[in-house]
Write a protein that holds these residues in place. Structure first.
Motif, PDB file in Angstrom:
ATOM      1  N   MET A 156       0.826  -1.204   0.000  1.00 31.52           N
ATOM      2  CA  MET A 156       0.000   0.000   0.000  1.00 31.52           C
ATOM      3  C   MET A 156       0.863   1.259   0.000  1.00 31.52           C
ATOM      4  SD  MET A 156      -3.107   0.912  -0.205  1.00 31.52           S
ATOM      5  CE  MET A 156      -3.899   2.495  -0.184  1.00 31.52           C
ATOM      6  N   ASP A 157       2.025   1.213   0.639  1.00 26.05           N
ATOM      7  CA  ASP A 157       2.912   2.376   0.646  1.00 26.05           C
ATOM      8  C   ASP A 157       3.343   2.746  -0.764  1.00 26.05           C
ATOM      9  OD1 ASP A 157       2.718   2.584   3.365  1.00 26.05           O
ATOM     10  OD2 ASP A 157       4.597   1.552   3.789  1.00 26.05           O
ATOM     11  N   ASP A 158       3.613   1.730  -1.602  1.00 25.92           N
ATOM     12  CA  ASP A 158       4.010   1.991  -2.982  1.00 25.92           C
ATOM     13  C   ASP A 158       2.878   2.661  -3.754  1.00 25.92           C
ATOM     14  OD1 ASP A 158       6.467   0.881  -2.475  1.00 25.92           O
ATOM     15  OD2 ASP A 158       5.977  -1.071  -3.338  1.00 25.92           O
ATOM     16  N   VAL A 159       1.660   2.191  -3.528  1.00 20.59           N
ATOM     17  CA  VAL A 159       0.503   2.769  -4.213  1.00 20.59           C
ATOM     18  C   VAL A 159       0.308   4.222  -3.785  1.00 20.59           C
ATOM     19  CG1 VAL A 159      -2.000   2.631  -4.485  1.00 20.59           C
ATOM     20  CG2 VAL A 159      -0.625   0.541  -4.514  1.00 20.59           C
ATOM     21  N   TYR A 160       0.440   4.487  -2.489  1.00 20.54           N
ATOM     22  CA  TYR A 160       0.285   5.858  -2.004  1.00 20.54           C
ATOM     23  C   TYR A 160       1.376   6.761  -2.583  1.00 20.54           C
ATOM     24  CZ  TYR A 160      -0.438   9.746   1.232  1.00 20.54           C
ATOM     25  OH  TYR A 160      -0.686  10.988   1.772  1.00 20.54           O
ATOM     26  N   SER A 161       2.592   6.256  -2.677  1.00 18.45           N
ATOM     27  CA  SER A 161       3.682   7.037  -3.265  1.00 18.45           C
ATOM     28  C   SER A 161       3.387   7.384  -4.713  1.00 18.45           C
ATOM     29  CB  SER A 161       4.997   6.262  -3.162  1.00 18.45           C
ATOM     30  OG  SER A 161       5.380   6.080  -1.816  1.00 18.45           O
ATOM     31  N   MET A 162       2.772   6.451  -5.434  1.00 20.32           N
ATOM     32  CA  MET A 162       2.412   6.707  -6.825  1.00 20.32           C
ATOM     33  C   MET A 162       1.303   7.744  -6.926  1.00 20.32           C
ATOM     34  SD  MET A 162       2.656   2.820  -8.335  1.00 20.32           S
ATOM     35  CE  MET A 162       2.309   3.296 -10.037  1.00 20.32           C
ATOM     36  N   LEU A 163       0.373   7.723  -5.967  1.00 21.05           N
ATOM     37  CA  LEU A 163      -0.668   8.745  -5.926  1.00 21.05           C
ATOM     38  C   LEU A 163      -0.049  10.136  -5.771  1.00 21.05           C
ATOM     39  CD1 LEU A 163      -3.778   9.465  -5.635  1.00 21.05           C
ATOM     40  CD2 LEU A 163      -3.391   9.306  -3.170  1.00 21.05           C
ATOM     41  N   LEU A 164       0.902  10.255  -4.864  1.00 22.91           N
ATOM     42  CA  LEU A 164       1.575  11.537  -4.654  1.00 22.91           C
ATOM     43  C   LEU A 164       2.341  11.957  -5.900  1.00 22.91           C
ATOM     44  CD1 LEU A 164       3.001  11.188  -1.022  1.00 22.91           C
ATOM     45  CD2 LEU A 164       0.762  12.018  -1.763  1.00 22.91           C
ATOM     46  N   GLU A 165       2.956  11.011  -6.559  1.00 20.67           N
ATOM     47  CA  GLU A 165       3.728  11.317  -7.763  1.00 20.67           C
ATOM     48  C   GLU A 165       2.811  11.771  -8.899  1.00 20.67           C
ATOM     49  OE1 GLU A 165       6.639   8.998 -10.950  1.00 20.67           O
ATOM     50  OE2 GLU A 165       6.414   8.212  -8.913  1.00 20.67           O
ATOM     51  N   ASP A 166       1.649  11.134  -9.016  1.00 18.84           N
ATOM     52  CA  ASP A 166       0.744  11.435 -10.121  1.00 18.84           C
ATOM     53  C   ASP A 166      -0.077  12.693  -9.889  1.00 18.84           C
ATOM     54  OD1 ASP A 166       1.581   9.222 -11.502  1.00 18.84           O
ATOM     55  OD2 ASP A 166      -0.065   7.940 -10.835  1.00 18.84           O
ATOM     56  N   ILE A 167      -0.409  13.000  -8.630  1.00 22.94           N
ATOM     57  CA  ILE A 167      -1.319  14.117  -8.359  1.00 22.94           C
ATOM     58  C   ILE A 167      -0.646  15.241  -7.593  1.00 22.94           C
ATOM     59  CG2 ILE A 167      -3.490  14.789  -7.271  1.00 22.94           C
ATOM     60  CD1 ILE A 167      -4.518  11.988  -7.768  1.00 22.94           C
ATOM     61  N   GLY A 168       0.099  14.919  -6.545  1.00 29.02           N
ATOM     62  CA  GLY A 168       0.774  15.962  -5.782  1.00 29.02           C
ATOM     63  C   GLY A 168       0.696  15.714  -4.288  1.00 29.02           C
ATOM     64  N   VAL A 169       1.456  16.475  -3.541  1.00 28.70           N
ATOM     65  CA  VAL A 169       1.603  16.254  -2.107  1.00 28.70           C
ATOM     66  C   VAL A 169       0.341  16.660  -1.355  1.00 28.70           C
ATOM     67  CG1 VAL A 169       4.105  16.540  -2.194  1.00 28.70           C
ATOM     68  CG2 VAL A 169       2.649  18.531  -1.788  1.00 28.70           C
ATOM     69  N   PRO A 170       0.155  16.126  -0.122  1.00 26.12           N
ATOM     70  CA  PRO A 170      -1.053  16.427   0.651  1.00 26.12           C
ATOM     71  C   PRO A 170      -1.051  17.820   1.252  1.00 26.12           C
ATOM     72  CG  PRO A 170       0.389  14.937   1.865  1.00 26.12           C
ATOM     73  CD  PRO A 170       0.992  15.089   0.508  1.00 26.12           C
ATOM     74  N   LEU A 199      -7.061   4.022  -6.487  1.00 31.61           N
ATOM     75  CA  LEU A 199      -6.080   5.091  -6.293  1.00 31.61           C
ATOM     76  C   LEU A 199      -5.200   5.280  -7.521  1.00 31.61           C
ATOM     77  CD1 LEU A 199      -4.842   4.661  -2.606  1.00 31.61           C
ATOM     78  CD2 LEU A 199      -6.507   6.298  -3.492  1.00 31.61           C
ATOM     79  N   LEU A 200      -4.851   4.184  -8.172  1.00 29.99           N
ATOM     80  CA  LEU A 200      -3.957   4.256  -9.326  1.00 29.99           C
ATOM     81  C   LEU A 200      -4.661   4.758 -10.577  1.00 29.99           C
ATOM     82  CD1 LEU A 200      -1.959   0.937  -8.796  1.00 29.99           C
ATOM     83  CD2 LEU A 200      -1.151   3.277  -8.405  1.00 29.99           C
TER      84      LEU A 200
END
Length: 205
Positions: free
Chosen positions: A1-15, A132-133
């Motif tokens: 799940m950490d990898d998926v969340y990292s990809m979300l940040l990479e694709d959309i942006g930081v929280p 998420l992806l």
């Protein structure tokens, strides 16, 4: 799940605007929403991403919005739905208790997409990761207006979206001149009352 969340940040942006999720909310949705989502809430809270382009939200705050859109539509008896995410322009991403990430409501045009497949409890975690992806900035950016609107009106607060005034359903134009910051609940309920919700078809593409 950490990898998926990292990809979300990479694709959309930081929280941004992180809100801690109380244990009572985790308990409230235990067994109704996937464990992977509840874990994300516990670790990262409810917040916006990419300067407010995408938001993970408290479903309870959207119960009235969900009811307003779904009551009286063919969706009413298909599942029990909870808004788990939204876009800056008020697109709603709902999780069905039996069908997972099955419903998206595009509020500005009174259209929805629907995947009626029921998923086993074991499949829900994988479905949430795929959910998420599935997002990127281009997909979330209504009419490519986000950057210009953010520059003109400023970054959204957690209780705001960018809304068209007048609404597109009553003849408004999808142009930056007609975009305002509006309160989420009031605006989305108003949009739900302006026209019947219709499913996207091939002729709409």
């Amino acid at each position: 799940m950490d990898d998926v969340y990292s990809m979300l940040l990479e694709d959309i942006g930081v929280p941004m605007y992180r809100q801690e999720v109380p244990p009572s909310s985790i308990s409230r949705y235990q067994g109704l929403l996937p464990d992977a989502l509840l874990q994300l809430w516990a670790e990262h809270g409810w917040c916006g991403y990419g300067e407010g382009l995408f938001w993970m939200v408290n479903p309870q705050e959207y119960d009235s919005v969900t009811a307003s859109w779904i009551q009286g539509s063919p969706l009413e008896k298909t599942d029990i739905y909870h808004v788990i995410a939204r876009s800056a322009f008020g697109d709603l991403y709902l999780w069905g208790e039996n069908s997972g990430p099955s419903l998206c409501i595009f509020s500005n045009v009174s259209r929805y997409t629907y995947d009626p497949a029921e998923r086993s409890p074991k499949a829900m975690g994988r479905a949430f990761q795929s959910f998420l992806l599935s997002f990127d900035r281009d997909y979330l950016d209504f009419n490519e207006l986000f950057s210009k609107t953010k520059e003109k009106l400023g970054i959204l607060s957690p209780d705001e979206i960018y809304g068209f005034v007048p609404a597109l359903q009553i003849g408004g134009a999808a142009k930056i001149e007609h975009v305002e910051k509006v309160k989420i609940t009031e605006h989305l309920i108003l949009l739900s009352q302006l026209g019947q919700l219709h499913q996207y078809t091939l002729s709409d593409i």
